[in-house]
Design a protein around this motif. Sequence first.
Motif, short mmCIF file in Angstrom:
data_model
loop_
_atom_site.label_atom_id
_atom_site.label_comp_id
_atom_site.label_asym_id
_atom_site.label_seq_id
_atom_site.Cartn_x
_atom_site.Cartn_y
_atom_site.Cartn_z
N ALA A 135 9.55 -14.34 13.09
CA ALA A 135 10.64 -15.30 12.89
C ALA A 135 11.01 -15.98 14.19
CB ALA A 135 11.85 -14.60 12.28
N ALA A 136 11.02 -15.23 15.30
CA ALA A 136 11.32 -15.82 16.61
C ALA A 136 10.28 -16.86 16.98
CB ALA A 136 11.39 -14.72 17.67
N ALA A 137 9.01 -16.54 16.79
CA ALA A 137 7.94 -17.48 17.12
C ALA A 137 8.03 -18.73 16.26
CB ALA A 137 6.58 -16.82 16.96
N ARG A 138 8.36 -18.58 15.00
CA ARG A 138 8.48 -19.75 14.12
C ARG A 138 9.66 -20.62 14.53
NH1 ARG A 138 7.06 -15.76 10.35
NH2 ARG A 138 9.22 -15.43 9.70
N ALA A 139 10.77 -20.00 14.91
CA ALA A 139 11.93 -20.78 15.35
C ALA A 139 11.60 -21.57 16.60
CB ALA A 139 13.12 -19.85 15.58
N ALA A 140 10.90 -20.94 17.56
CA ALA A 140 10.54 -21.64 18.79
C ALA A 140 9.55 -22.76 18.53
CB ALA A 140 9.97 -20.65 19.80
N SER B 295 20.74 -29.13 30.85
CA SER B 295 20.56 -30.42 31.54
C SER B 295 19.71 -31.39 30.72
CB SER B 295 19.91 -30.19 32.91
OG SER B 295 18.52 -29.89 32.80
N LEU B 296 18.92 -30.88 29.79
CA LEU B 296 18.10 -31.74 28.93
C LEU B 296 18.89 -32.33 27.77
CD1 LEU B 296 14.83 -29.59 28.78
CD2 LEU B 296 15.33 -31.54 30.26
N GLU B 297 20.16 -31.94 27.64
CA GLU B 297 21.05 -32.43 26.58
C GLU B 297 20.41 -32.26 25.20
OE1 GLU B 297 22.18 -36.42 27.56
OE2 GLU B 297 23.33 -35.82 29.33
N PRO B 298 20.12 -31.02 24.83
CA PRO B 298 19.40 -30.80 23.57
C PRO B 298 20.26 -31.06 22.35
CG PRO B 298 20.13 -28.71 24.48
CD PRO B 298 20.46 -29.76 25.52
N ASP B 299 19.59 -31.30 21.23
CA ASP B 299 20.32 -31.38 19.97
C ASP B 299 20.31 -30.04 19.24
OD1 ASP B 299 17.78 -31.20 18.89
OD2 ASP B 299 17.79 -33.20 18.00
N ALA B 300 19.55 -29.07 19.75
CA ALA B 300 19.55 -27.70 19.25
C ALA B 300 18.96 -26.82 20.33
CB ALA B 300 18.74 -27.58 17.97
N LEU B 301 19.46 -25.59 20.43
CA LEU B 301 18.97 -24.64 21.43
C LEU B 301 18.79 -23.28 20.78
CD1 LEU B 301 18.32 -23.76 24.35
CD2 LEU B 301 20.77 -23.41 24.70
N VAL B 302 17.59 -22.73 20.95
CA VAL B 302 17.32 -21.39 20.44
C VAL B 302 16.71 -20.56 21.56
CG1 VAL B 302 15.07 -22.12 19.51
CG2 VAL B 302 16.14 -20.03 18.67
N VAL B 303 17.21 -19.35 21.72
CA VAL B 303 16.69 -18.40 22.70
C VAL B 303 15.93 -17.34 21.92
CG1 VAL B 303 17.28 -16.74 24.50
CG2 VAL B 303 18.62 -18.84 24.24
N VAL B 304 14.70 -17.04 22.35
CA VAL B 304 13.90 -16.07 21.63
C VAL B 304 13.33 -15.05 22.61
CG1 VAL B 304 13.31 -17.65 19.76
CG2 VAL B 304 11.81 -17.51 21.75
N GLY B 305 13.25 -13.81 22.17
CA GLY B 305 12.70 -12.77 23.03
C GLY B 305 12.59 -11.46 22.28
N GLY B 306 11.90 -10.52 22.87
CA GLY B 306 11.83 -9.18 22.30
C GLY B 306 13.12 -8.43 22.53
N ALA B 307 13.30 -7.37 21.79
CA ALA B 307 14.50 -6.55 21.95
C ALA B 307 14.19 -5.26 22.70
CB ALA B 307 15.11 -6.22 20.60
N GLY B 308 13.01 -5.21 23.33
CA GLY B 308 12.66 -4.03 24.12
C GLY B 308 13.10 -4.21 25.56
N GLY B 309 12.49 -3.45 26.46
CA GLY B 309 12.85 -3.56 27.86
C GLY B 309 14.17 -2.88 28.17
N HIS C 291 27.70 -30.67 20.47
CA HIS C 291 26.45 -31.42 20.66
C HIS C 291 25.22 -30.69 20.13
CE1 HIS C 291 28.56 -34.39 23.02
NE2 HIS C 291 29.03 -33.45 23.81
N ALA C 292 25.26 -29.36 20.10
CA ALA C 292 24.07 -28.62 19.68
C ALA C 292 24.44 -27.22 19.23
CB ALA C 292 23.06 -28.55 20.83
N PRO C 293 23.84 -26.74 18.15
CA PRO C 293 24.01 -25.33 17.78
C PRO C 293 23.25 -24.43 18.74
CG PRO C 293 22.39 -26.37 16.36
CD PRO C 293 22.94 -27.46 17.24
N VAL C 294 23.76 -23.23 18.94
CA VAL C 294 23.11 -22.24 19.81
C VAL C 294 22.83 -21.00 18.97
CG1 VAL C 294 23.37 -20.75 21.82
CG2 VAL C 294 24.24 -23.11 21.88
N GLU C 295 21.57 -20.60 18.93
CA GLU C 295 21.21 -19.38 18.23
C GLU C 295 20.17 -18.64 19.06
OE1 GLU C 295 17.85 -19.59 15.08
OE2 GLU C 295 19.21 -21.25 14.61
N ALA C 296 19.90 -17.42 18.66
CA ALA C 296 18.91 -16.61 19.37
C ALA C 296 18.24 -15.67 18.38
CB ALA C 296 19.56 -15.80 20.49
N TRP C 297 17.02 -15.32 18.70
CA TRP C 297 16.29 -14.27 18.01
C TRP C 297 15.92 -13.22 19.04
CZ3 TRP C 297 15.14 -13.70 12.84
CH2 TRP C 297 15.41 -14.80 12.02
N TYR C 298 16.46 -12.03 18.91
CA TYR C 298 16.09 -10.90 19.76
C TYR C 298 15.48 -9.84 18.86
CZ TYR C 298 18.79 -13.00 23.56
OH TYR C 298 19.26 -13.84 24.53
#
Length: 225
Positions: free
Chosen positions: A18-23, A92-106, A128-135
């Motif tokens: 799901a994280a890879a698809r979102a990115a 700084s890129l003034e996005p219209d959407a921002l998603v952060v993706v990463g593993g939940a390990g480490g 200006h933009a929704p913020v979501e993440a997939w961990y």
Amino acid sequence: MSRPSVAVVTGGGPLGGAAARAAALCSVIIAADSGAGHALDAGLPVHHVVGDLDSIPASVLAAVEGAGAAVHRHPSDKDETDLELALDLAISLEPDALVVVGGAGGRLDHLLANVAVLGPVAVALGAHAPVEAWYGGSRLAIAVPARSVSVGGAPGSLVTLLALHGPAHGVRTVGLRWQLDGDALEPGVARGVSNELTGATAGVAVDGGIVTVIQPEAEHLGDTH
């Protein structure tokens, strides 16, 4: 000129499906240091690499540079994490959407910090933009006064609301089993844990403060936004 949708890939382990698809839906992909390797492993292009580059293998750095990625190298002695620096570039890129993706390990401290930094970013981007993440397999979305959050999934699936950044007031929900109607959520209090969807969608809004909305089972729910 259209604004880009931006994904930031962190370290912490391989990306879930799901994280890879979102990115992959985003037009610009920024890797925070070793996140470049996880992006490549998921078949994602890398447009920028940011950080002190102490964790990225030389072969991965050479590969993304050879493919045209811009490299933003920072000193190892710095106040910001690599993710924070990558998020600064994303803003700084003034996005219209921002998603952060990463593993939940480490490391646990890295994971907690990676969750915490999403709140200030959501405040900075505001309406200006929704913020979501997939961990790992969990989806997070950030509700701030300028922007509410919508979640989706199967009825009965879990949704947790946390006030991680200080008190949140005027919290309102629709579509959840235990409704909030102008209520307050306090940091360090688990009142918002393990709420449930009553239908296919739900919404969370807040008048003041920041609410982190977490779907811990989102990987198994298909697309939730």
